[in-house]
Design an enzyme around this catalytic site. Structure first.
Site, PDB file in Angstrom:
ATOM      1  N   GLY A  34       0.830  -1.206   0.000  1.00 41.97           N
ATOM      2  CA  GLY A  34       0.000   0.000   0.000  1.00 41.97           C
ATOM      3  C   GLY A  34       0.857   1.246   0.000  1.00 41.97           C
ATOM      4  CE  LYS A  35       1.161   3.628  -5.251  1.00 43.99           C
ATOM      5  NZ  LYS A  35       0.671   4.243  -6.496  1.00 43.99           N
ATOM      6  N   GLY A  36       1.306   5.223   1.525  1.00 42.47           N
ATOM      7  CA  GLY A  36       0.948   6.138   2.602  1.00 42.47           C
ATOM      8  C   GLY A  36       1.251   7.564   2.195  1.00 42.47           C
ATOM      9  CB  ALA A  37       0.946  10.693   4.087  1.00 49.10           C
ATOM     10  CG  PHE A  38       5.480  11.026   4.897  1.00 47.21           C
ATOM     11  CD1 PHE A  38       5.617  12.316   4.398  1.00 47.21           C
ATOM     12  CD2 PHE A  38       4.944  10.863   6.162  1.00 47.21           C
ATOM     13  CE1 PHE A  38       5.240  13.419   5.140  1.00 47.21           C
ATOM     14  CE2 PHE A  38       4.573  11.956   6.920  1.00 47.21           C
ATOM     15  CZ  PHE A  38       4.714  13.240   6.402  1.00 47.21           C
ATOM     16  CB  CYS A  41       3.719  -0.315   3.055  1.00 47.02           C
ATOM     17  SG  CYS A  41       4.015  -1.446   4.386  1.00 47.02           S
ATOM     18  CE  LYS A  56       4.031   3.247   7.627  1.00 50.17           C
ATOM     19  NZ  LYS A  56       3.707   4.072   8.765  1.00 50.17           N
ATOM     20  CG  ASP A 150      -4.610   8.629  12.193  1.00 55.63           C
ATOM     21  OD1 ASP A 150      -5.828   8.918  12.093  1.00 55.63           O
ATOM     22  OD2 ASP A 150      -3.876   8.432  11.212  1.00 55.63           O
TER      23      ASP A 150
HETATM   24  N1  LIG Z   1       2.752  -3.981   9.025  1.00 52.41           N
HETATM   25  C1  LIG Z   1       2.072  -4.042   7.889  1.00 52.41           C
HETATM   26  N2  LIG Z   1       1.738  -5.232   7.359  1.00 52.41           N
HETATM   27  C2  LIG Z   1       1.044  -5.290   6.206  1.00 52.41           C
HETATM   28  N3  LIG Z   1       0.625  -4.211   5.510  1.00 52.41           N
HETATM   29  C3  LIG Z   1       0.938  -3.005   5.989  1.00 52.41           C
HETATM   30  C4  LIG Z   1       1.674  -2.845   7.191  1.00 52.41           C
HETATM   31  N4  LIG Z   1       1.830  -1.527   7.428  1.00 52.41           N
HETATM   32  C5  LIG Z   1       1.214  -0.894   6.422  1.00 52.41           C
HETATM   33  N5  LIG Z   1       0.680  -1.758   5.537  1.00 52.41           N
HETATM   34  C6  LIG Z   1      -0.051  -1.466   4.298  1.00 52.41           C
HETATM   35  O1  LIG Z   1       0.586  -0.404   3.651  1.00 52.41           O
HETATM   36  C7  LIG Z   1      -0.295   0.690   3.480  1.00 52.41           C
HETATM   37  C8  LIG Z   1       0.482   1.973   3.682  1.00 52.41           C
HETATM   38  O2  LIG Z   1       0.800   2.107   5.060  1.00 52.41           O
HETATM   39  P1  LIG Z   1       1.329   3.446   5.690  1.00 52.41           P
HETATM   40  O3  LIG Z   1       1.338   3.266   7.160  1.00 52.41           O
HETATM   41  O4  LIG Z   1       2.583   3.825   5.013  1.00 52.41           O
HETATM   42  O5  LIG Z   1       0.286   4.499   5.255  1.00 52.41           O
HETATM   43  P2  LIG Z   1      -1.214   4.758   5.658  1.00 52.41           P
HETATM   44  O6  LIG Z   1      -1.412   4.474   7.095  1.00 52.41           O
HETATM   45  O7  LIG Z   1      -2.134   4.041   4.726  1.00 52.41           O
HETATM   46  O8  LIG Z   1      -1.321   6.277   5.346  1.00 52.41           O
HETATM   47  P3  LIG Z   1      -0.744   7.481   6.143  1.00 52.41           P
HETATM   48  O9  LIG Z   1       0.728   7.302   6.204  1.00 52.41           O
HETATM   49  O10 LIG Z   1      -1.170   8.597   5.299  1.00 52.41           O
HETATM   50  O11 LIG Z   1      -1.421   7.438   7.485  1.00 52.41           O
HETATM   51  C9  LIG Z   1      -1.405   0.471   4.467  1.00 52.41           C
HETATM   52  O12 LIG Z   1      -2.598   0.980   4.025  1.00 52.41           O
HETATM   53  C10 LIG Z   1      -1.456  -1.035   4.600  1.00 52.41           C
HETATM   54  O13 LIG Z   1      -2.358  -1.558   3.642  1.00 52.41           O
END
Ligand SMILES: Nc1ncnc2c1ncn2[C@@H]1O[C@H](COP(=O)(O)OP(=O)(O)OP(=O)(O)O)[C@@H](O)[C@H]1O
Length: 543
Positions: A34-38, A41, A56, A150
């Site tokens: 997945g993708k996050g704000a920064f 993953c 990440k 959050d």
């Molecule tokens: N420990 C993990 N195991 C499996 N998938 C994960 C894990 N951590 C994150 N992900 C996946 O990666 C995505 C991106 O995670 P990340 O924490 O970078 O951003 P986010 O929480 O979606 O967004 P933001 O950073 O904007 O809060 C998540 O939506 C999730 O689907």
């Protein structure tokens, strides 16, 4: 930092191999999670141990602003010291010229947001199951002086075993820092607490508010405050005004109301949440099957009936592998041995009292599932037919385990690991071989190969109907006579599983419970040996 064998992935400039400069460990980058704000993953494998993680990856170029860099550094600083079974594990972190890497525990079943998307709403027992774990993780964070800030469904990750892990500490802060920076408004807008909107700062109680939003969303499928324009939504939040979820149990509504109290001091502590009737008076499964990710699960029976079924399962299916039903039919998956999980509806299709959304019985987490029920049928949720095991006979040392349901249907879990049931509505004979799909036939068309098994089933059925009629007052069900005797079988009559009632039977087996008024007999203890009132069955069941 790249390994010589590394290749560039098409379309991005990330290496397939990532080396930790501190330890020299080489990791192989896998699929994008997945993708996050920064950043992004990915799945990550330690090439030396084969252990799988989530990583990440935050590009240095994305955090050139001091503020963004500070956020990432704070997330690492807070998260890397944490260790709790309900908080995503933080393995390591390191950086190179291009990126910052955070290596985390891999949560293969994604998040509760993904589950809710597939399911639309969750049942109250499931919400209790998830919330208990979330509360355990949150208690730990609060004890460490950390406010998450959050809490939302997408930040509750799930492992392969359906264990919840609180993750994404990107907005988390220490309590004392939150106190110093009161004007900060951050988090998911719908879940912001009134005091946060009022710029009075985040506190532990703001996390409790978010928990209320999470609970509401999980049970109803929508956020309590989902209104545009935003100013109107903020007004509703300040007043704690949200659509009343009338279809929820009174306990659930009351707890949501308490969690969403506009005044932070009026909200319960995490300990008080767990003491609330929503938790103390409702059934919480010990374990959830992975199928709960996409369909309403069939819950394990609470004791004492699950004890008996589990025991019977062990006796009947000693040495046979058992796998949890899985979604999607991925390759290499051994077909489940969940008895009757594919049986047609009539056997036991309604939720048991106090178990909204359940439709079956199971032998508990480890043992083979004894699913006497069909798949959950949402239509039956309104007026569920209540069915329960009224009588049973455990003759598993020779033939198997027989049971009689309150609608007269009967079944036998046979010693060879197969399950045969005679359902009354509609009249069908259902057969579940040790492995593979169940089949059903009209009574007149049962294959000759099942004749012996039919004989055993009819023998059990007749025996239970004719011989297990005695009314035994609750608490006096200590038969004794014949215990360990010639036939060495158990037999009994039971009400549906519930709290209270039932005596401890010789041999450590407890069974029984309150019998519904409509039940002709008083529920008694199940017992090993031959009950005084029950004549021994013949040595050979009639074929
Ligand atoms: N420990 C993990 N195991 C499996 N998938 C994960 C894990 N951590 C994150 N992900 C996946 O990666 C995505 C991106 O995670 P990340 O924490 O970078 O951003 P986010 O929480 O979606 O967004 P933001 O950073 O904007 O809060 C998540 O939506 C999730 O689907």
């Amino acid at each position: 930092m790249e390994h010589s064998a590394s290749r560039r992935a098409q379309g991005d400039n990330l290496s397939y191999f990532i080396e930790d400069p501190g330890t020299g460990t080489l990791y192989r980058r896998g699929q994008l999670l997945g993708k996050g704000a920064f950043g992004r993953c990915y799945k990550l494998t330690d090439t030396s141990t084969g252990k799988v993680y989530a990583v990440k990856i935050v590009p240095q170029a994305r955090i050139t602003r001091l503020e963004s860099r500070g956020k990432v550094e704070r997330e690492i600083e807070l998260h890397c010291h944490l260790s709790h079974r309900h908080v995503v594990g933080f393995h390591r972190h390191f950086a190179d010229r291009d990126n910052i890497y955070m290596i985390l525990e891999y949560c293969s079943r994604k998040s509760l947001a993904h589950i809710l998307k597939a399911r639309k709403t969750l049942t109250e027992p499931e919400v209790r199951y998830y919330l208990r774990q979330i509360i355990a993780g949150l208690r730990y964070l609060h004890q460490q002086g950390i406010i998450h800030r959050d809490l939302k469904l997408s930040n509750f990750f799930l492992t392969k075993n359906m264990q919840v892990k609180i993750g994404d500490l990107g907005l988390a802060t220490r309590d004392e820092q939150a106190g110093r920076r009161r004007g900060v408004v951050c988090g998911t807008p719908n879940y912001l607490a009134p005091e946060v909107i009022a710029k009075k700062g985040h506190s532990f109680q703001s996390d409790i508010w978010a928990l209320g939003c999470v609970m509401y969303t999980a049970l109803t499928g929508c956020s309590p405050f989902e209104i545009t324009p935003k100013q109107e939504m903020y007004q509703c939040i300040r007043e704690g005004r949200y659509p009343t979820p009338n279809h929820l149990s009174p306990g659930a509504r009351d707890l949501i109301g308490r969690l969403l109290a506009p005044s932070p001091s009026a909200r319960p502590s995490l300990e008080e949440v767990l003491e609330h009737e929503f938790f103390s008076q409702g059934f919480t499964p010990d374990k959830l099957p992975s199928r709960a990710c996409h369909s309403v699960p069939i819950f394990a029976l609470p004791n004492p009936i699950s004890k008996l079924l589990k025991k019977a399962g062990k006796v009947l299916f000693r040495g046979l592998p058992c796998q949890e039903p899985r979604a999607g039919g991925s390759s290499g998956h051994v077909p489940p041995r969940a008895l009757g999980s594919v049986l047609p509806p009539p056997a036991l299709s309604g939720p048991l009292p106090g178990w909204p959304g359940t439709g079956g019985l199971s032998a508990g987490p480890q043992g083979p599932l004894f699913l006497l029920a069909a798949e959950y049928n949402p239509v039956q949720r309104l007026a569920p037919p209540v069915l329960w095991v009224t009588r049973w006979v455990d003759y598993s040392n020779k033939y198997g385990f027989g049971y009689l349901l309150s609608d007269g249907s009967t079944g036998a879990l046979l010693a060879d690991g197969t399950h045969l049931a005679l359902c009354l509505r509609p009249p069908r004979v259902c057969y579940c071989p040790g492995r593979g799909e169940a089949v059903s036939f009209p009574r007149s068309a049962v294959p000759a190969s099942l004749a012996t098994k039919m004989g055993t089933l009819l023998f059990f059925s007749q025996y239970m109907q004719q011989k297990l009629l005695e009314v035994r007052p609750r608490g006096r069900g200590t038969p004794g006579a014949g215990q360990g005797g010639r036939e060495n079988h158990w037999a009994g009559s039971v009400g549906y599983a519930s709290a209270g009632g039932g005596g401890e039977a010789p041999g450590g087996s407890a069974m029984g419970g309150m019998c519904p008024a409509s039940c002709a007999h008083v529920a008694g203890g199940g017992y090993k040996g031959e009950p005084r009132s029950v004549p021994s069955p013949p040595a050979q069941p009639a074929a």
